[in-house]
Design a protein around this motif. Structure first.
Motif, mmCIF file in Angstrom:
data_model
loop_
_atom_site.group_PDB
_atom_site.id
_atom_site.type_symbol
_atom_site.label_atom_id
_atom_site.label_comp_id
_atom_site.label_asym_id
_atom_site.label_seq_id
_atom_site.Cartn_x
_atom_site.Cartn_y
_atom_site.Cartn_z
ATOM 1 N N LYS A 18 0.835 -1.208 0.000
ATOM 2 C CA LYS A 18 0.000 0.000 0.000
ATOM 3 C C LYS A 18 0.868 1.255 0.000
ATOM 4 O O LYS A 18 0.590 2.213 -0.735
ATOM 5 C CB LYS A 18 -0.926 -0.003 1.221
ATOM 6 N N HIS A 30 -8.508 -5.195 -8.569
ATOM 7 C CA HIS A 30 -9.799 -5.035 -7.895
ATOM 8 C C HIS A 30 -10.539 -6.365 -7.928
ATOM 9 O O HIS A 30 -10.346 -7.174 -8.836
ATOM 10 C CB HIS A 30 -10.615 -3.946 -8.601
ATOM 11 N N TRP A 44 -4.038 2.832 -5.721
ATOM 12 C CA TRP A 44 -4.196 2.856 -4.272
ATOM 13 C C TRP A 44 -4.439 4.277 -3.792
ATOM 14 O O TRP A 44 -5.225 4.513 -2.886
ATOM 15 C CB TRP A 44 -2.998 2.227 -3.575
ATOM 16 N N VAL A 47 -8.139 5.125 -3.635
ATOM 17 C CA VAL A 47 -9.066 4.415 -2.758
ATOM 18 C C VAL A 47 -8.637 4.435 -1.290
ATOM 19 O O VAL A 47 -9.450 4.132 -0.418
ATOM 20 C CB VAL A 47 -9.288 2.949 -3.204
ATOM 21 N N ALA A 48 -7.385 4.778 -1.016
ATOM 22 C CA ALA A 48 -6.871 4.756 0.363
ATOM 23 C C ALA A 48 -7.710 5.647 1.266
ATOM 24 O O ALA A 48 -8.064 6.768 0.899
ATOM 25 C CB ALA A 48 -5.414 5.202 0.392
ATOM 26 N N ARG A 50 -10.757 5.156 2.176
ATOM 27 C CA ARG A 50 -12.191 4.939 1.938
ATOM 28 C C ARG A 50 -12.467 3.460 2.113
ATOM 29 O O ARG A 50 -12.193 2.656 1.217
ATOM 30 C CB ARG A 50 -12.570 5.407 0.534
ATOM 31 N N GLU A 54 -11.471 0.549 -0.385
ATOM 32 C CA GLU A 54 -10.321 -0.292 -0.026
ATOM 33 C C GLU A 54 -10.705 -1.769 -0.012
ATOM 34 O O GLU A 54 -9.917 -2.632 -0.394
ATOM 35 C CB GLU A 54 -9.767 0.086 1.345
ATOM 36 N N SER A 55 -11.917 -2.072 0.421
ATOM 37 C CA SER A 55 -12.338 -3.470 0.524
ATOM 38 C C SER A 55 -12.470 -4.126 -0.847
ATOM 39 O O SER A 55 -12.521 -5.348 -0.941
ATOM 40 C CB SER A 55 -13.643 -3.588 1.297
ATOM 41 N N VAL A 57 -10.154 -3.967 -3.153
ATOM 42 C CA VAL A 57 -8.837 -4.364 -3.645
ATOM 43 C C VAL A 57 -8.609 -5.839 -3.345
ATOM 44 O O VAL A 57 -8.903 -6.322 -2.253
ATOM 45 C CB VAL A 57 -7.729 -3.486 -3.021
#
Length: 187
Positions: A18, A30, A44, A47-48, A50, A54-55, A57
């Motif tokens: 990450k 994804h 990353w 979406v980092a 959030r 994040e879920s 990924v």
């Protein structure tokens, strides 16, 4: 014991992935495919922080024990010390420069000891050995204080730095072709 170390190392490796993906603008796979069915990748950095994003990924799970045993017997003459990809993760880039930047970040990271670099992007690499797939593969150990305290600092992990065209081929169909090739070669 090997899988216990791998489980701890994988958590630490994902945290590092990450960091490196954030600083080098890397892409991560994804869970959901693109609308055309091809693999979907997200940066990353986008979406980092959030949780909902994040879920989505998809980080690689530990190598299945059946495959680990198969690899030990077929390729490593039952030498467990050569099994260095129980935990492995991939960061994908649009350019060779992105791969190079991430490699530099990994090499500068004081929480990491690089054990080996295998560059199958090199023009001299025989791509028939990997069914045409190419990437930069880094075997590394996480040696942070928590890794030392928890006892997984000696566990070797695998980080794959991939280019987007190759990563898109590494879908279910591409992987099944690779497995067939691997099984024919007995590796």
């Amino acid at each position: 014991q090997l899988y216990a170390q791998a489980a701890g190392a994988n958590v630490a490796l994902i945290a590092k992935v990450k960091e490196w993906a954030m600083s080098c603008r890397g892409w991560l796979l994804h869970n959901e495919p693109s609308t055309d069915g091809s693999p979907r990748f997200v940066r990353w950095a986008e979406v980092a922080g959030r949780a909902d994003a994040e879920s989505g990924v998809k980080f690689a799970p530990l190598k299945h024990p059946k495959r680990a045993i198969e690899k030990l017997l077929r390729t490593y003459d039952a030498d467990v010390s050569r099994l260095v990809d129980l935990c492995r993760q991939t960061v994908t880039f649009g350019t060779v420069e992105g791969v190079s930047d991430c490699l530099s970040e990994v090499l500068r990271d004081s929480d990491v000891v690089v054990e080996r670099i295998k560059n199958t992007l090199d023009r001299g690499f025989d791509a028939s050995l990997s069914a045409g797939y190419r990437h930069l593969l880094i075997n590394l150990r996480i040696v942070s204080k928590s890794a030392l305290d928890l006892g997984f600092d000696t566990h070797v992990c695998e980080l794959q730095l991939s280019l987007m065209p190759f990563a898109k081929l590494k879908n279910d169909l591409g992987h099944s072709r690779y497995v067939r090739s691997r099984n024919i070669l007995g590796t």
